[in-house]
Scaffold this motif. Structure first.
Motif, PDB file in Angstrom:
ATOM      1  N   PRO A   8      56.682  35.791  32.792  1.00  0.00           N
ATOM      2  CA  PRO A   8      56.451  34.709  34.101  1.00  0.00           C
ATOM      3  C   PRO A   8      56.109  36.611  35.410  1.00  0.00           C
ATOM      4  CG  PRO A   8      57.815  34.091  32.872  1.00  0.00           C
ATOM      5  CD  PRO A   8      57.749  35.862  31.731  1.00  0.00           C
ATOM      6  N   ASP A   9      56.598  37.331  35.272  1.00  0.00           N
ATOM      7  CA  ASP A   9      56.402  38.685  36.405  1.00  0.00           C
ATOM      8  C   ASP A   9      55.332  39.279  36.005  1.00  0.00           C
ATOM      9  OD1 ASP A   9      56.926  40.362  34.292  1.00  0.00           O
ATOM     10  OD2 ASP A   9      58.207  41.199  34.686  1.00  0.00           O
ATOM     11  N   TYR A  10      54.075  38.817  35.312  1.00  0.00           N
ATOM     12  CA  TYR A  10      53.098  39.109  35.182  1.00  0.00           C
ATOM     13  C   TYR A  10      52.055  38.665  36.373  1.00  0.00           C
ATOM     14  CZ  TYR A  10      49.199  41.983  32.748  1.00  0.00           C
ATOM     15  OH  TYR A  10      47.683  42.633  32.100  1.00  0.00           O
ATOM     16  N   SER A  11      52.450  40.246  37.584  1.00  0.00           N
ATOM     17  CA  SER A  11      51.732  39.470  39.105  1.00  0.00           C
ATOM     18  C   SER A  11      50.046  39.997  38.478  1.00  0.00           C
ATOM     19  CB  SER A  11      51.605  40.322  39.984  1.00  0.00           C
ATOM     20  OG  SER A  11      51.803  41.915  40.015  1.00  0.00           O
ATOM     21  N   ALA A  12      49.496  40.420  37.828  1.00  0.00           N
ATOM     22  CA  ALA A  12      48.107  40.184  38.053  1.00  0.00           C
ATOM     23  C   ALA A  12      47.776  38.844  36.935  1.00  0.00           C
ATOM     24  CB  ALA A  12      47.198  41.952  37.338  1.00  0.00           C
ATOM     25  N   ALA A  13      48.459  38.303  36.358  1.00  0.00           N
ATOM     26  CA  ALA A  13      48.375  37.273  35.959  1.00  0.00           C
ATOM     27  C   ALA A  13      48.536  36.575  36.687  1.00  0.00           C
ATOM     28  CB  ALA A  13      49.078  36.724  34.831  1.00  0.00           C
ATOM     29  N   HIS A  14      48.795  36.243  37.315  1.00  0.00           N
ATOM     30  CA  HIS A  14      49.055  34.914  38.803  1.00  0.00           C
ATOM     31  C   HIS A  14      48.169  35.369  39.549  1.00  0.00           C
ATOM     32  CE1 HIS A  14      53.036  33.847  38.403  1.00  0.00           C
ATOM     33  NE2 HIS A  14      53.822  34.334  38.224  1.00  0.00           N
ATOM     34  N   ARG A  15      47.691  36.490  40.181  1.00  0.00           N
ATOM     35  CA  ARG A  15      46.341  36.459  40.747  1.00  0.00           C
ATOM     36  C   ARG A  15      44.830  36.136  40.175  1.00  0.00           C
ATOM     37  NH1 ARG A  15      44.637  42.597  41.155  1.00  0.00           N
ATOM     38  NH2 ARG A  15      44.308  41.750  38.554  1.00  0.00           N
ATOM     39  N   GLY A  16      44.626  36.408  38.622  1.00  0.00           N
ATOM     40  CA  GLY A  16      43.823  36.043  38.359  1.00  0.00           C
ATOM     41  C   GLY A  16      43.547  34.037  38.042  1.00  0.00           C
ATOM     42  N   LEU A  17      45.179  33.570  37.776  1.00  0.00           N
ATOM     43  CA  LEU A  17      44.884  32.087  37.986  1.00  0.00           C
ATOM     44  C   LEU A  17      44.786  32.157  38.957  1.00  0.00           C
ATOM     45  CD1 LEU A  17      45.655  29.700  36.947  1.00  0.00           C
ATOM     46  CD2 LEU A  17      48.164  30.401  37.535  1.00  0.00           C
ATOM     47  N   GLY A  18      44.955  32.435  40.029  1.00  0.00           N
ATOM     48  CA  GLY A  18      44.652  31.853  41.291  1.00  0.00           C
ATOM     49  C   GLY A  18      42.835  31.862  41.177  1.00  0.00           C
ATOM     50  N   ARG A  19      41.874  32.816  41.242  1.00  0.00           N
ATOM     51  CA  ARG A  19      41.028  33.528  40.971  1.00  0.00           C
ATOM     52  C   ARG A  19      40.430  31.981  39.831  1.00  0.00           C
ATOM     53  NH1 ARG A  19      37.637  35.831  44.223  1.00  0.00           N
ATOM     54  NH2 ARG A  19      36.908  37.018  42.693  1.00  0.00           N
ATOM     55  N   ALA A  20      41.056  31.955  38.535  1.00  0.00           N
ATOM     56  CA  ALA A  20      39.826  30.825  38.053  1.00  0.00           C
ATOM     57  C   ALA A  20      40.115  29.111  38.923  1.00  0.00           C
ATOM     58  CB  ALA A  20      41.368  31.247  36.873  1.00  0.00           C
ATOM     59  N   LEU A  21      41.434  29.366  39.388  1.00  0.00           N
ATOM     60  CA  LEU A  21      41.215  27.968  39.671  1.00  0.00           C
ATOM     61  C   LEU A  21      40.383  27.668  40.767  1.00  0.00           C
ATOM     62  CD1 LEU A  21      45.228  27.175  39.770  1.00  0.00           C
ATOM     63  CD2 LEU A  21      43.966  26.105  39.141  1.00  0.00           C
ATOM     64  N   GLU A  22      40.396  28.750  42.078  1.00  0.00           N
ATOM     65  CA  GLU A  22      39.403  28.556  43.031  1.00  0.00           C
ATOM     66  C   GLU A  22      38.312  28.364  42.374  1.00  0.00           C
ATOM     67  OE1 GLU A  22      38.341  31.584  46.596  1.00  0.00           O
ATOM     68  OE2 GLU A  22      40.100  32.446  45.640  1.00  0.00           O
ATOM     69  N   THR A  23      38.323  29.520  41.223  1.00  0.00           N
ATOM     70  CA  THR A  23      36.327  29.292  40.788  1.00  0.00           C
ATOM     71  C   THR A  23      36.184  27.828  40.565  1.00  0.00           C
ATOM     72  OG1 THR A  23      36.305  31.264  40.047  1.00  0.00           O
ATOM     73  CG2 THR A  23      34.993  29.901  39.142  1.00  0.00           C
ATOM     74  N   ALA A  24      37.023  26.693  40.047  1.00  0.00           N
ATOM     75  CA  ALA A  24      37.087  25.633  39.348  1.00  0.00           C
ATOM     76  C   ALA A  24      37.202  24.618  40.821  1.00  0.00           C
ATOM     77  CB  ALA A  24      38.507  25.431  38.181  1.00  0.00           C
ATOM     78  N   GLY A  25      37.031  25.627  41.520  1.00  0.00           N
ATOM     79  CA  GLY A  25      37.027  24.314  42.464  1.00  0.00           C
ATOM     80  C   GLY A  25      38.293  23.942  43.818  1.00  0.00           C
ATOM     81  N   ARG A  26      39.474  24.403  43.039  1.00  0.00           N
ATOM     82  CA  ARG A  26      40.932  23.792  43.280  1.00  0.00           C
ATOM     83  C   ARG A  26      41.684  24.229  44.188  1.00  0.00           C
ATOM     84  NH1 ARG A  26      42.436  22.889  36.360  1.00  0.00           N
ATOM     85  NH2 ARG A  26      40.569  22.071  36.053  1.00  0.00           N
ATOM     86  N   ARG A  27      41.093  24.241  45.191  1.00  0.00           N
ATOM     87  CA  ARG A  27      41.744  25.431  46.083  1.00  0.00           C
ATOM     88  C   ARG A  27      43.487  25.748  46.242  1.00  0.00           C
ATOM     89  NH1 ARG A  27      41.493  24.062  52.993  1.00  0.00           N
ATOM     90  NH2 ARG A  27      40.890  26.192  53.418  1.00  0.00           N
ATOM     91  N   ALA A  28      44.050  23.523  46.423  1.00  0.00           N
ATOM     92  CA  ALA A  28      45.005  23.713  47.050  1.00  0.00           C
ATOM     93  C   ALA A  28      46.223  24.465  45.658  1.00  0.00           C
ATOM     94  CB  ALA A  28      45.555  22.279  47.416  1.00  0.00           C
ATOM     95  N   LEU A  29      45.818  24.094  44.794  1.00  0.00           N
ATOM     96  CA  LEU A  29      46.112  24.702  43.424  1.00  0.00           C
ATOM     97  C   LEU A  29      46.113  26.434  43.471  1.00  0.00           C
ATOM     98  CD1 LEU A  29      45.522  22.366  40.520  1.00  0.00           C
ATOM     99  CD2 LEU A  29      47.563  22.940  41.343  1.00  0.00           C
ATOM    100  N   ALA A  30      45.324  27.225  44.082  1.00  0.00           N
ATOM    101  CA  ALA A  30      44.362  27.942  43.787  1.00  0.00           C
ATOM    102  C   ALA A  30      45.453  29.021  44.909  1.00  0.00           C
ATOM    103  CB  ALA A  30      43.244  29.127  44.107  1.00  0.00           C
ATOM    104  N   MET A  31      45.619  28.020  45.837  1.00  0.00           N
ATOM    105  CA  MET A  31      46.713  29.313  46.894  1.00  0.00           C
ATOM    106  C   MET A  31      47.995  29.162  46.102  1.00  0.00           C
ATOM    107  SD  MET A  31      44.943  27.005  49.945  1.00  0.00           S
ATOM    108  CE  MET A  31      45.901  28.015  51.676  1.00  0.00           C
ATOM    109  N   ALA A  32      48.402  27.933  45.983  1.00  0.00           N
ATOM    110  CA  ALA A  32      49.794  27.856  45.181  1.00  0.00           C
ATOM    111  C   ALA A  32      49.923  28.756  44.564  1.00  0.00           C
ATOM    112  CB  ALA A  32      49.976  26.338  44.938  1.00  0.00           C
ATOM    113  N   ALA A  33      49.284  29.330  43.591  1.00  0.00           N
ATOM    114  CA  ALA A  33      49.501  30.058  42.174  1.00  0.00           C
ATOM    115  C   ALA A  33      49.356  31.636  43.301  1.00  0.00           C
ATOM    116  CB  ALA A  33      48.057  29.853  41.905  1.00  0.00           C
ATOM    117  N   TYR A  34      48.046  31.700  43.938  1.00  0.00           N
ATOM    118  CA  TYR A  34      48.071  32.890  45.400  1.00  0.00           C
ATOM    119  C   TYR A  34      50.295  32.950  45.377  1.00  0.00           C
ATOM    120  CZ  TYR A  34      43.141  33.724  44.826  1.00  0.00           C
ATOM    121  OH  TYR A  34      41.597  33.766  44.217  1.00  0.00           O
TER     122      TYR A  34
END
Length: 110
Positions: free
Chosen positions: A53-79
């Motif tokens: 859970p404390d893998y900050s780069a994974a949270h960044r990656g999740l945000g990028r993937a969500l952003e790429t998938a067009g899920r803006r609100a979820l990407a912002m939450a992940a970031y």
């Protein structure tokens, strides 16, 4: 462009041998994202975060993937979650990167 699918198959092979290794899962997620497979990347980033859970780069990656998938609100939450984690772990570089991605999303207009 056979290099990216090769990376995916290589990471999948290692992930089968080491399913609970967050670094392997993170690598697989990145390979999926590089291949334009955002949905698969999201699954693997979430698994990485479940394992570490404390893998900050994974949270960044999740945000990028969500952003790429067009899920803006979820990407912002992940970031935002990634910012918290990066601040807690002292990962200043990842924190700065996430701040840039988040600011860009917050100022973007649909």
């Amino acid at each position: 462009m056979s290099e990216v699918p090769d990376r995916i198959s290589e990471f999948k092979e290692v992930a089968e041998m080491m399913p609970d290794d967050p670094v392997v899962r993170f690598g697989l997620a990145g390979a999926y994202l590089d291949a334009g497979q955002a949905d698969n990347a999201i699954i693997e980033y979430k698994e990485t975060i479940r394992l570490k859970p404390d893998y900050s780069a994974a949270h960044r990656g999740l945000g990028r993937a969500l952003e790429t998938a067009g899920r803006r609100a979820l990407a912002m939450a992940a970031y935002r979650k990634g910012l918290e984690v990066a601040a807690q772990t002292g990962d200043l570089q990842t924190k700065k990167e996430i701040e840039v991605f988040l600011r860009r999303l917050e100022t973007a207009r649909d």
